[in-house]
Design a protein around this motif. Sequence first.
Motif, PDB file in Angstrom:
ATOM      1  N   UNK A   1     -37.467 -13.993  53.799  1.00 55.14           N
ATOM      2  CA  UNK A   1     -38.211 -13.462  52.650  1.00 55.14           C
ATOM      3  C   UNK A   1     -38.745 -14.536  51.706  1.00 55.14           C
ATOM      4  N   UNK A   2     -38.512 -15.796  52.029  1.00 60.91           N
ATOM      5  CA  UNK A   2     -38.900 -16.857  51.109  1.00 60.91           C
ATOM      6  C   UNK A   2     -40.375 -17.218  51.170  1.00 60.91           C
ATOM      7  N   UNK A   3     -40.827 -17.902  50.120  1.00 59.46           N
ATOM      8  CA  UNK A   3     -42.195 -18.401  50.059  1.00 59.46           C
ATOM      9  C   UNK A   3     -42.152 -19.874  49.664  1.00 59.46           C
ATOM     10  N   UNK A   4     -43.243 -20.562  49.879  1.00 55.55           N
ATOM     11  CA  UNK A   4     -43.330 -21.969  49.498  1.00 55.55           C
ATOM     12  C   UNK A   4     -43.490 -22.081  47.981  1.00 55.55           C
ATOM     13  N   UNK A   5     -43.327 -23.292  47.476  1.00 52.32           N
ATOM     14  CA  UNK A   5     -43.498 -23.505  46.038  1.00 52.32           C
ATOM     15  C   UNK A   5     -44.923 -23.186  45.618  1.00 52.32           C
ATOM     16  N   UNK A   6     -45.884 -23.512  46.460  1.00 52.75           N
ATOM     17  CA  UNK A   6     -47.281 -23.211  46.101  1.00 52.75           C
ATOM     18  C   UNK A   6     -47.525 -21.708  46.085  1.00 52.75           C
ATOM     19  N   UNK A   7     -46.965 -20.990  47.043  1.00 55.97           N
ATOM     20  CA  UNK A   7     -47.083 -19.536  47.024  1.00 55.97           C
ATOM     21  C   UNK A   7     -46.358 -18.951  45.820  1.00 55.97           C
ATOM     22  N   UNK A   8     -45.240 -19.578  45.452  1.00 51.47           N
ATOM     23  CA  UNK A   8     -44.504 -19.123  44.281  1.00 51.47           C
ATOM     24  C   UNK A   8     -45.289 -19.275  42.993  1.00 51.47           C
ATOM     25  N   UNK A   9     -46.199 -20.262  42.969  1.00 51.41           N
ATOM     26  CA  UNK A   9     -47.020 -20.493  41.772  1.00 51.41           C
ATOM     27  C   UNK A   9     -48.115 -19.449  41.604  1.00 51.41           C
ATOM     28  N   UNK A  10     -48.395 -18.670  42.642  1.00 51.92           N
ATOM     29  CA  UNK A  10     -49.522 -17.735  42.588  1.00 51.92           C
ATOM     30  C   UNK A  10     -49.337 -16.640  41.536  1.00 51.92           C
ATOM     31  N   UNK A  11     -48.102 -16.223  41.313  1.00 50.94           N
ATOM     32  CA  UNK A  11     -47.863 -15.209  40.280  1.00 50.94           C
ATOM     33  C   UNK A  11     -48.258 -15.758  38.911  1.00 50.94           C
ATOM     34  N   UNK A  12     -47.854 -16.988  38.626  1.00 49.59           N
ATOM     35  CA  UNK A  12     -48.229 -17.622  37.366  1.00 49.59           C
ATOM     36  C   UNK A  12     -49.727 -17.824  37.286  1.00 49.59           C
ATOM     37  N   UNK A  13     -50.329 -18.249  38.393  1.00 50.67           N
ATOM     38  CA  UNK A  13     -51.763 -18.510  38.399  1.00 50.67           C
ATOM     39  C   UNK A  13     -52.573 -17.237  38.183  1.00 50.67           C
ATOM     40  N   UNK A  14     -52.096 -16.130  38.722  1.00 48.05           N
ATOM     41  CA  UNK A  14     -52.804 -14.878  38.436  1.00 48.05           C
ATOM     42  C   UNK A  14     -52.712 -14.555  36.946  1.00 48.05           C
ATOM     43  N   UNK A  15     -51.510 -14.692  36.393  1.00 49.50           N
ATOM     44  CA  UNK A  15     -51.335 -14.413  34.971  1.00 49.50           C
ATOM     45  C   UNK A  15     -52.206 -15.328  34.112  1.00 49.50           C
ATOM     46  N   UNK A  16     -52.410 -16.566  34.567  1.00 50.53           N
ATOM     47  CA  UNK A  16     -53.178 -17.537  33.791  1.00 50.53           C
ATOM     48  C   UNK A  16     -54.684 -17.413  33.997  1.00 50.53           C
ATOM     49  N   UNK A  17     -55.116 -17.107  35.232  1.00 46.78           N
ATOM     50  CA  UNK A  17     -56.533 -17.256  35.565  1.00 46.78           C
ATOM     51  C   UNK A  17     -57.267 -15.978  35.941  1.00 46.78           C
ATOM     52  N   UNK A  18     -56.565 -14.913  36.254  1.00 46.80           N
ATOM     53  CA  UNK A  18     -57.251 -13.692  36.684  1.00 46.80           C
ATOM     54  C   UNK A  18     -58.198 -13.232  35.584  1.00 46.80           C
ATOM     55  N   UNK A  19     -59.518 -13.262  35.844  1.00 47.71           N
ATOM     56  CA  UNK A  19     -60.477 -12.893  34.796  1.00 47.71           C
ATOM     57  C   UNK A  19     -60.456 -11.415  34.445  1.00 47.71           C
ATOM     58  N   UNK A  20     -59.821 -10.611  35.279  1.00 49.19           N
ATOM     59  CA  UNK A  20     -59.806  -9.175  35.040  1.00 49.19           C
ATOM     60  C   UNK A  20     -58.710  -8.705  34.102  1.00 49.19           C
ATOM     61  N   UNK A  21     -57.793  -9.587  33.725  1.00 47.49           N
ATOM     62  CA  UNK A  21     -56.688  -9.190  32.853  1.00 47.49           C
ATOM     63  C   UNK A  21     -57.136  -9.159  31.393  1.00 47.49           C
ATOM     64  N   UNK A  22     -56.766  -8.099  30.686  1.00 52.33           N
ATOM     65  CA  UNK A  22     -57.109  -7.961  29.273  1.00 52.33           C
ATOM     66  C   UNK A  22     -55.903  -7.465  28.485  1.00 52.33           C
ATOM     67  N   UNK A  23     -55.934  -7.721  27.186  1.00 50.77           N
ATOM     68  CA  UNK A  23     -54.863  -7.233  26.315  1.00 50.77           C
ATOM     69  C   UNK A  23     -54.817  -5.715  26.338  1.00 50.77           C
TER      70      UNK A  23
END
Length: 329
Positions: A262-284
């Motif tokens: 069930x594990x993922x690489x460190x780069x795959x693990x960063x994707x959750x943070x990257x979505x939170x940081x960069x996903x243009x569709x997220x709004x308050x």
Amino acid sequence: MGFFDPSTGEYFDPSVDRRVVLITGANSGIGYYTALHLYLHGYVVYIAGRTESKVLKAMEDIKEESKKRIENSSEQSSKKIVGELHFIKMDLQDLSTVVKGAEEFKAKESKLHILVNNAGIMAVPFEQTKDGYDVQYQVNYLSHALLSFKVLAELKAVAQEGKVEPRVIFVSSLAHASFKNGYEPGDLIKKTPEACFSWIRYGKSKMAEIQFIQRFAKENPGILGLSVHPGIIITDLYQYWSNVPVVGFLFKSSFWAIGKVAGVSSEQGALATLRAAMDPGLTIENDNCRYFSTGGTDAKSLKASHDKNYIDRLYTWTIEELENKGFLY
């Protein structure tokens, strides 16, 4: 929804549109890959860390890796403008250095677009910091809460511009589920055996992160607050229990097996943070206080993490503790 694709995030030219990020603990692991992708997208990235030599080495590695990826990627070929990398000295085991690091950042930047509270330690034996807290609770939660307060003016400066919504992200963990009914925020949990309670203390710190960002976002309505679970990643965060005689072998074997399944690489693990940081569709309006899991997939944190009673008690306790020690005024 599948794993988040960082290439869907917007690219910036820092000389034209300066987007500033402050991230803790990005010299290795998921923090490193978070900083790498943000740098590739043209963000001005400040990395806060305790050991300058390690952070500077990581910054050089990020620059080299960025060159390779740009040269080998047709998608990146027309976007060769990268961001900037800067070091901020900060030791999360010492709250006074969090204040000093924040002041150093504020002296250099008047705006902060994204704060990534990423650094953490996992399941270490009980140790009390010089500030009087369990080391996991302070490093993972309390120091990041203090940092969030100390750069609030720079986050609000972005909100007041009205062009984009600033974001504060806590890298939490599924381990927050250790506390199904909440907890007392001031309880140091000194109980033994360490093999059990070191993990419970870790879960407590991760629950606190999720609870804090909900109240923080409510108190500061111009800021988008998010938390994430990166996934099961076999990293050096497990180093302590991997090196314990006898138990370490069993621990390492068990987690190796789990990681294979069930594990993922460190780069795959960063994707959750990257979505939170960069996903243009997220709004308050639509996404404030959301929780993302492995790969940036939608998820729900434990019910207790949304309990208003526990959230309010934690937030009040946090402010009182930091005020009493002279770090908030």
